[in-house]
Scaffold this motif. Sequence first.
Motif, PDB file in Angstrom:
ATOM      1  N   LYS A 104      -9.527  -6.127  -7.474  1.00 12.35           N
ATOM      2  CA  LYS A 104      -8.242  -6.526  -8.031  1.00 12.35           C
ATOM      3  C   LYS A 104      -8.098  -6.080  -9.495  1.00 12.35           C
ATOM      4  N   SER A 155     -11.739  -7.537   4.067  1.00  8.01           N
ATOM      5  CA  SER A 155     -11.023  -6.337   4.497  1.00  8.01           C
ATOM      6  C   SER A 155      -9.510  -6.484   4.562  1.00  8.01           C
ATOM      7  N   ASP A 156      -8.857  -5.310   4.528  1.00 11.71           N
ATOM      8  CA  ASP A 156      -7.447  -5.192   4.881  1.00 11.71           C
ATOM      9  C   ASP A 156      -7.311  -4.605   6.290  1.00 11.71           C
ATOM     10  N   ARG A 157      -8.161  -3.614   6.582  1.00 11.68           N
ATOM     11  CA  ARG A 157      -8.195  -3.023   7.925  1.00 11.68           C
ATOM     12  C   ARG A 157      -9.639  -2.882   8.382  1.00 11.68           C
ATOM     13  N   MET A 195       0.825  -1.197   0.000  1.00  9.22           N
ATOM     14  CA  MET A 195       0.000   0.000   0.000  1.00  9.22           C
ATOM     15  C   MET A 195       0.870   1.262   0.000  1.00  9.22           C
ATOM     16  N   GLU A 246      -6.655  -0.424  -0.757  1.00 11.24           N
ATOM     17  CA  GLU A 246      -7.077  -1.235   0.376  1.00 11.24           C
ATOM     18  C   GLU A 246      -8.599  -1.263   0.504  1.00 11.24           C
ATOM     19  N   PRO A 278      -5.255  -3.498  11.592  1.00 10.28           N
ATOM     20  CA  PRO A 278      -5.197  -4.451  10.480  1.00 10.28           C
ATOM     21  C   PRO A 278      -6.061  -5.664  10.803  1.00 10.28           C
ATOM     22  N   LYS A 279      -6.626  -6.252   9.777  1.00  9.20           N
ATOM     23  CA  LYS A 279      -7.594  -7.342   9.970  1.00  9.20           C
ATOM     24  C   LYS A 279      -7.035  -8.473  10.827  1.00  9.20           C
ATOM     25  N   LYS A 280      -5.835  -8.920  10.555  1.00  4.35           N
ATOM     26  CA  LYS A 280      -5.277 -10.072  11.255  1.00  4.35           C
ATOM     27  C   LYS A 280      -5.167  -9.799  12.754  1.00  4.35           C
ATOM     28  N   THR A 338     -10.195   1.177  -4.387  1.00  4.28           N
ATOM     29  CA  THR A 338     -10.081   1.382  -2.949  1.00  4.28           C
ATOM     30  C   THR A 338     -11.491   1.400  -2.382  1.00  4.28           C
ATOM     31  N   TYR A 341     -11.083  -0.918   3.475  1.00  6.08           N
ATOM     32  CA  TYR A 341     -11.225  -0.534   4.881  1.00  6.08           C
ATOM     33  C   TYR A 341     -12.677  -0.772   5.275  1.00  6.08           C
TER      34      TYR A 341
END
Length: 332
Positions: free
Chosen positions: A204, A224-226, A1, A44, A240-242, A209, A46
């Motif tokens: 993709k 999601s990414d965040r 990013m 990203e 962040p998602k993880k 975004t 969000y």
Amino acid sequence: MNNEPMLRVRGLKKYFPITTGVFSRVVGYVKAVDGVDLDIFPGEAYSLVGESGCGKTTTGHTILKLLTPTEGSAIFQGQDIFSMSRGNLRDMRKQMQIIFQDPYSSLNPRMTVGEAIGEALEVHGIARGQERRKKVEEILETCGLAYYHYRRYPHEFSGGQRQRIVIARALVLNPQFVVADEPISALDVSIQSQIINLLMDLKKKFGLTFLFISHDLSVVKHMSDRVGVMYLGSVVEESPKKEFYANPLHPYSQTLLSAVPIMDPFRKKERIILKGDVPSPAKPPTGCRFHTRCPYVREYCSRKKPELKTAYGKHRVSCHKVHEEPEYVSQG
């Protein structure tokens, strides 16, 4: 990013007046969004999550200036959306689009699919006539429909197909930033996964975004990414998602995640049940807005509002307990 955010929102507020009497005298305000800060980076997804009524949809609509903000700024690629002239804002609409929640009410029943999608191309002077039709047919096929749907009306389609039409209408201008406002909540469960997979494929393919607004944390985990968690008009956690799913820090986030079903029938999961009702956004609690329902409440929580600040890494949270008891962070 990219290190520079595509969209930077600061101090966003949206209040709706409460009026009474013949002369509509203003006696108060519903503080639907009350001091939201967001950074969304190019490419990203969000996600903004929370219970119904927390202000997430109002946040998305206000960022795009579909609703007039009460206060704050929204800087998109270096330009303040809220201070733009009408003409400049109209030009900016090509870069910022929205996918509405209800495909039934967001399409004009008197317009064919071709007219509904192609209207924006004419308004912005991008394409007319046969060129417009070609672009519409291309985006229809990209979104999983057929070119011959061009002349059909919305009532001839299923719910999932209508949502594909709404997505095609949002993407026909080739925008960079898309607000997806609960895009699957009005659909059958069997169709929801198809639409989510479509959105991910389109993200993709076109380098989109997303600001993805949802109350479904199982969908958010896939998309999601965040993740940002809203409660009563404010963001109380962002991560962040993880990190978010592995170790939610705010008691409200922990409650939301405890309600997400798990696939393993032999694994028991403890459900967190909050006491009390959600306070009215017309009269939000002083101090920490969650203190009236929080299982860890202290005396000072009702007096002092916690800041949304870093707990560790890129994990930010608005909670006195997290910032004053470091061991709470590691335990999760």
